[in-house]
Design a protein around this motif. Sequence first.
Motif, PDB file in Angstrom:
ATOM      1  N   THR A  83     -20.949 -19.485 -52.293  1.00  0.00           N
ATOM      2  CA  THR A  83     -20.015 -20.608 -52.240  1.00  0.00           C
ATOM      3  C   THR A  83     -18.751 -20.303 -53.017  1.00  0.00           C
ATOM      4  OG1 THR A  83     -21.856 -22.185 -52.070  1.00  0.00           O
ATOM      5  CG2 THR A  83     -19.719 -23.056 -52.757  1.00  0.00           C
ATOM      6  N   THR A  84     -17.603 -20.604 -52.398  1.00  0.00           N
ATOM      7  CA  THR A  84     -16.314 -20.479 -53.067  1.00  0.00           C
ATOM      8  C   THR A  84     -15.390 -21.534 -52.469  1.00  0.00           C
ATOM      9  OG1 THR A  84     -14.542 -18.943 -53.672  1.00  0.00           O
ATOM     10  CG2 THR A  84     -15.436 -18.749 -51.448  1.00  0.00           C
ATOM     11  N   SER A  85     -14.129 -21.524 -52.874  1.00  0.00           N
ATOM     12  CA  SER A  85     -13.176 -22.501 -52.337  1.00  0.00           C
ATOM     13  C   SER A  85     -11.838 -21.823 -52.062  1.00  0.00           C
ATOM     14  CB  SER A  85     -12.973 -23.664 -53.318  1.00  0.00           C
ATOM     15  OG  SER A  85     -12.415 -23.217 -54.537  1.00  0.00           O
ATOM     16  N   GLY A  86     -11.077 -22.413 -51.159  1.00  0.00           N
ATOM     17  CA  GLY A  86      -9.811 -21.831 -50.749  1.00  0.00           C
ATOM     18  C   GLY A  86      -8.832 -21.588 -51.886  1.00  0.00           C
ATOM     19  N   PRO A  87      -8.585 -22.575 -52.764  1.00  0.00           N
ATOM     20  CA  PRO A  87      -7.602 -22.356 -53.836  1.00  0.00           C
ATOM     21  C   PRO A  87      -7.965 -21.228 -54.792  1.00  0.00           C
ATOM     22  CG  PRO A  87      -8.092 -24.687 -53.570  1.00  0.00           C
ATOM     23  CD  PRO A  87      -9.075 -23.944 -52.726  1.00  0.00           C
ATOM     24  N   VAL A  88      -9.257 -20.901 -54.903  1.00  0.00           N
ATOM     25  CA  VAL A  88      -9.696 -19.851 -55.825  1.00  0.00           C
ATOM     26  C   VAL A  88      -9.321 -18.465 -55.291  1.00  0.00           C
ATOM     27  CG1 VAL A  88     -11.725 -18.769 -56.881  1.00  0.00           C
ATOM     28  CG2 VAL A  88     -11.544 -21.258 -56.767  1.00  0.00           C
ATOM     29  N   ILE A  89      -9.293 -18.324 -53.972  1.00  0.00           N
ATOM     30  CA  ILE A  89      -9.026 -17.020 -53.358  1.00  0.00           C
ATOM     31  C   ILE A  89      -7.520 -16.835 -53.237  1.00  0.00           C
ATOM     32  CG2 ILE A  89      -9.476 -15.544 -51.371  1.00  0.00           C
ATOM     33  CD1 ILE A  89     -11.919 -17.260 -50.780  1.00  0.00           C
ATOM     34  N   GLU A  90      -6.924 -16.227 -54.239  1.00  0.00           N
ATOM     35  CA  GLU A  90      -5.474 -16.056 -54.274  1.00  0.00           C
ATOM     36  C   GLU A  90      -5.024 -14.711 -53.708  1.00  0.00           C
ATOM     37  OE1 GLU A  90      -4.402 -16.587 -58.316  1.00  0.00           O
ATOM     38  OE2 GLU A  90      -4.740 -18.770 -58.304  1.00  0.00           O
ATOM     39  N   ARG A  91      -5.888 -13.695 -53.769  1.00  0.00           N
ATOM     40  CA  ARG A  91      -5.521 -12.353 -53.299  1.00  0.00           C
ATOM     41  C   ARG A  91      -6.550 -11.852 -52.298  1.00  0.00           C
ATOM     42  NH1 ARG A  91      -5.309  -9.444 -58.984  1.00  0.00           N
ATOM     43  NH2 ARG A  91      -7.288 -10.585 -59.037  1.00  0.00           N
ATOM     44  N   SER A  92      -6.105 -10.975 -51.410  1.00  0.00           N
ATOM     45  CA  SER A  92      -7.025 -10.439 -50.405  1.00  0.00           C
ATOM     46  C   SER A  92      -8.141  -9.636 -51.059  1.00  0.00           C
ATOM     47  CB  SER A  92      -6.249  -9.558 -49.420  1.00  0.00           C
ATOM     48  OG  SER A  92      -5.572  -8.510 -50.102  1.00  0.00           O
ATOM     49  N   GLY A  93      -7.854  -9.002 -52.206  1.00  0.00           N
ATOM     50  CA  GLY A  93      -8.893  -8.245 -52.900  1.00  0.00           C
ATOM     51  C   GLY A  93     -10.029  -9.117 -53.394  1.00  0.00           C
ATOM     52  N   ASP A  94      -9.709 -10.347 -53.791  1.00  0.00           N
ATOM     53  CA  ASP A  94     -10.759 -11.272 -54.228  1.00  0.00           C
ATOM     54  C   ASP A  94     -11.730 -11.546 -53.089  1.00  0.00           C
ATOM     55  OD1 ASP A  94      -9.431 -11.417 -56.646  1.00  0.00           O
ATOM     56  OD2 ASP A  94      -8.300 -13.201 -56.071  1.00  0.00           O
ATOM     57  N   LEU A  95     -11.169 -11.784 -51.896  1.00  0.00           N
ATOM     58  CA  LEU A  95     -12.014 -12.068 -50.743  1.00  0.00           C
ATOM     59  C   LEU A  95     -12.794 -10.832 -50.311  1.00  0.00           C
ATOM     60  CD1 LEU A  95     -12.930 -14.028 -48.554  1.00  0.00           C
ATOM     61  CD2 LEU A  95     -10.928 -13.365 -47.218  1.00  0.00           C
ATOM     62  N   ALA A  96     -12.165  -9.661 -50.363  1.00  0.00           N
ATOM     63  CA  ALA A  96     -12.847  -8.426 -49.977  1.00  0.00           C
ATOM     64  C   ALA A  96     -14.063  -8.180 -50.859  1.00  0.00           C
ATOM     65  CB  ALA A  96     -11.883  -7.247 -50.060  1.00  0.00           C
ATOM     66  N   ALA A  97     -13.943  -8.472 -52.157  1.00  0.00           N
ATOM     67  CA  ALA A  97     -15.078  -8.287 -53.068  1.00  0.00           C
ATOM     68  C   ALA A  97     -16.235  -9.199 -52.705  1.00  0.00           C
ATOM     69  CB  ALA A  97     -14.626  -8.549 -54.505  1.00  0.00           C
ATOM     70  N   ILE A  98     -15.907 -10.428 -52.297  1.00  0.00           N
ATOM     71  CA  ILE A  98     -16.960 -11.366 -51.899  1.00  0.00           C
ATOM     72  C   ILE A  98     -17.631 -10.913 -50.610  1.00  0.00           C
ATOM     73  CG2 ILE A  98     -17.407 -13.738 -51.147  1.00  0.00           C
ATOM     74  CD1 ILE A  98     -15.134 -14.648 -52.970  1.00  0.00           C
ATOM     75  N   GLU A 121      -6.332 -14.905 -45.825  1.00  0.00           N
ATOM     76  CA  GLU A 121      -6.661 -15.433 -44.498  1.00  0.00           C
ATOM     77  C   GLU A 121      -6.579 -14.338 -43.444  1.00  0.00           C
ATOM     78  OE1 GLU A 121      -4.583 -18.379 -41.239  1.00  0.00           O
ATOM     79  OE2 GLU A 121      -4.605 -19.028 -43.334  1.00  0.00           O
ATOM     80  N   GLU A 122      -5.547 -13.514 -43.523  1.00  0.00           N
ATOM     81  CA  GLU A 122      -5.393 -12.433 -42.547  1.00  0.00           C
ATOM     82  C   GLU A 122      -6.501 -11.400 -42.689  1.00  0.00           C
ATOM     83  OE1 GLU A 122      -1.463 -11.088 -43.265  1.00  0.00           O
ATOM     84  OE2 GLU A 122      -0.502 -12.765 -42.202  1.00  0.00           O
ATOM     85  N   LEU A 123      -6.955 -11.172 -43.914  1.00  0.00           N
ATOM     86  CA  LEU A 123      -8.080 -10.258 -44.116  1.00  0.00           C
ATOM     87  C   LEU A 123      -9.360 -10.835 -43.525  1.00  0.00           C
ATOM     88  CD1 LEU A 123      -9.050  -7.612 -45.656  1.00  0.00           C
ATOM     89  CD2 LEU A 123      -9.767  -9.180 -47.464  1.00  0.00           C
ATOM     90  N   LEU A 124      -9.455 -12.150 -43.575  1.00  0.00           N
ATOM     91  CA  LEU A 124     -10.661 -12.812 -43.078  1.00  0.00           C
ATOM     92  C   LEU A 124     -10.795 -12.698 -41.562  1.00  0.00           C
ATOM     93  CD1 LEU A 124     -13.063 -14.473 -44.117  1.00  0.00           C
ATOM     94  CD2 LEU A 124     -11.666 -16.537 -43.849  1.00  0.00           C
ATOM     95  N   TYR A 125      -9.670 -12.561 -40.843  1.00  0.00           N
ATOM     96  CA  TYR A 125      -9.715 -12.467 -39.391  1.00  0.00           C
ATOM     97  C   TYR A 125     -10.599 -11.309 -38.927  1.00  0.00           C
ATOM     98  CZ  TYR A 125      -5.632 -15.582 -39.385  1.00  0.00           C
ATOM     99  OH  TYR A 125      -4.778 -16.633 -39.558  1.00  0.00           O
ATOM    100  N   SER A 126     -10.348 -10.109 -39.459  1.00  0.00           N
ATOM    101  CA  SER A 126     -11.120  -8.946 -39.024  1.00  0.00           C
ATOM    102  C   SER A 126     -12.567  -9.040 -39.487  1.00  0.00           C
ATOM    103  CB  SER A 126     -10.478  -7.657 -39.563  1.00  0.00           C
ATOM    104  OG  SER A 126     -10.422  -7.673 -40.983  1.00  0.00           O
ATOM    105  N   ALA A 127     -12.790  -9.674 -40.647  1.00  0.00           N
ATOM    106  CA  ALA A 127     -14.159  -9.827 -41.122  1.00  0.00           C
ATOM    107  C   ALA A 127     -14.948 -10.758 -40.215  1.00  0.00           C
ATOM    108  CB  ALA A 127     -14.153 -10.361 -42.558  1.00  0.00           C
ATOM    109  N   MET A 128     -14.323 -11.805 -39.733  1.00  0.00           N
ATOM    110  CA  MET A 128     -15.010 -12.763 -38.863  1.00  0.00           C
ATOM    111  C   MET A 128     -15.285 -12.169 -37.483  1.00  0.00           C
ATOM    112  SD  MET A 128     -12.866 -16.222 -39.868  1.00  0.00           S
ATOM    113  CE  MET A 128     -13.785 -17.332 -38.780  1.00  0.00           C
ATOM    114  N   GLU A 129     -14.355 -11.389 -36.972  1.00  0.00           N
ATOM    115  CA  GLU A 129     -14.496 -10.862 -35.614  1.00  0.00           C
ATOM    116  C   GLU A 129     -15.242  -9.537 -35.555  1.00  0.00           C
ATOM    117  OE1 GLU A 129     -10.537 -10.689 -34.019  1.00  0.00           O
ATOM    118  OE2 GLU A 129     -10.824 -12.598 -32.973  1.00  0.00           O
ATOM    119  N   ASP A 130     -14.873  -8.602 -36.416  1.00  0.00           N
ATOM    120  CA  ASP A 130     -15.399  -7.234 -36.332  1.00  0.00           C
ATOM    121  C   ASP A 130     -16.307  -6.857 -37.489  1.00  0.00           C
ATOM    122  OD1 ASP A 130     -13.747  -6.945 -34.058  1.00  0.00           O
ATOM    123  OD2 ASP A 130     -12.051  -6.410 -35.346  1.00  0.00           O
ATOM    124  N   PHE A 131     -16.516  -7.785 -38.435  1.00  0.00           N
ATOM    125  CA  PHE A 131     -17.310  -7.507 -39.637  1.00  0.00           C
ATOM    126  C   PHE A 131     -16.809  -6.234 -40.320  1.00  0.00           C
ATOM    127  CE2 PHE A 131     -20.264  -9.839 -36.792  1.00  0.00           C
ATOM    128  CZ  PHE A 131     -20.348 -11.008 -37.543  1.00  0.00           C
TER     129      PHE A 131
END
Length: 352
Positions: A83-98, A121-131
């Motif tokens: 579990t996380t929240s949108g405001p916490v994810i400020e950088r693409s690296g934070d999301l990549a680590a998760i 958000e843009e990093l999340l696109y490829s993760a959602m579609e292509d893992f």
Amino acid sequence: MTDEVVSPFAEDEDLDAEASVRPRRLADFIAQHRVRDQLDLLLRGAMGRGTPPDHILLSGPPGLGKTTLANIVAAELGTAIRTTSGPVIERSGDLAAILTSLAEGDVLFIDEIHRIAKPAEELLYSAMEDFRVDVVVGKGPGATAIPLDVEPFTLVGATTRAGLLSGPMRDRFGFVAHLDFYSPADLDSLLHRSARILGVPITAEGAAEVAGRSRGTPRIANRLLRRVRDYAEVRGDGVVDHDTAKAALKVYDVDQLGLDRLDRAVLRALIESFRGGPVGLSTLAVAVGEQSDTVEEVCEPFLVRAGLLARTPRGRVATDAGWLHLGKTPPEGRGIAAQLPDLFTRAENTSP
């Protein structure tokens, strides 16, 4: 005079109580019947195929069960949830680590997903579609993109403002659901269930009284139940009946429609200080000593839904029902009805 002793664990006790009354399975989830049935089909189909279900987007006002449904999805699948929240994810690296820490089949829940930073958000696109995610190392001409594989997962996004989601983000969710406010009957059933879990004796009349003042929101219903329980245990016989619920909610400034102190302050300022309007949002906020965002996002949605206030191009206007709720007689030619001829005239003058 003695000093009042306040338990430092009071807030933790409320949080524990809130967690304990949350359903953990779809079968126990009250109301939202359409969404519940659709979600059940989605999860059963995915489990039958042995693959993670499509990504899920849940939208709707606060307190209707979006977080609860996210946890139910993980419980039904028998997987872990991160579990996380949108405001916490400020950088693409934070999301990549998760994302790279997820195990196969895990559920990633992002609350207030509309507030996620654009690079993430843009990093999340490829993760959602292509893992897969591409992590950029270095800067300038020497920067290198390193592709990293992500285990197949299910993203559950929750938002209170679906209109702020970008089109590409929304399109990547395979299942989109909107949660509606609960009916009084559904809230009544929810309160009986919560009372059983919390060990609170409650009558049908007591549950109906609390349900009628809960603004169609289960989070508010459970919160009011805990406060009425306190009143019943301290000033009553421990049973939440009609009279006890009514007396307790009067102590906590919750009226028959569910309006609290701030709601009534906004309505009273609109009627008593500005003769029912129209008045601008910022002026109304100053009159009650609150921020404009608080009035617009906390008070106005329920006042509009209850038919006590209306938004017009010229400002906020109290309806006849708003006047009557404060025990005042609406003057002739005031209220929202008075705005209609002017609005029609303006529309005719601007039409081609």
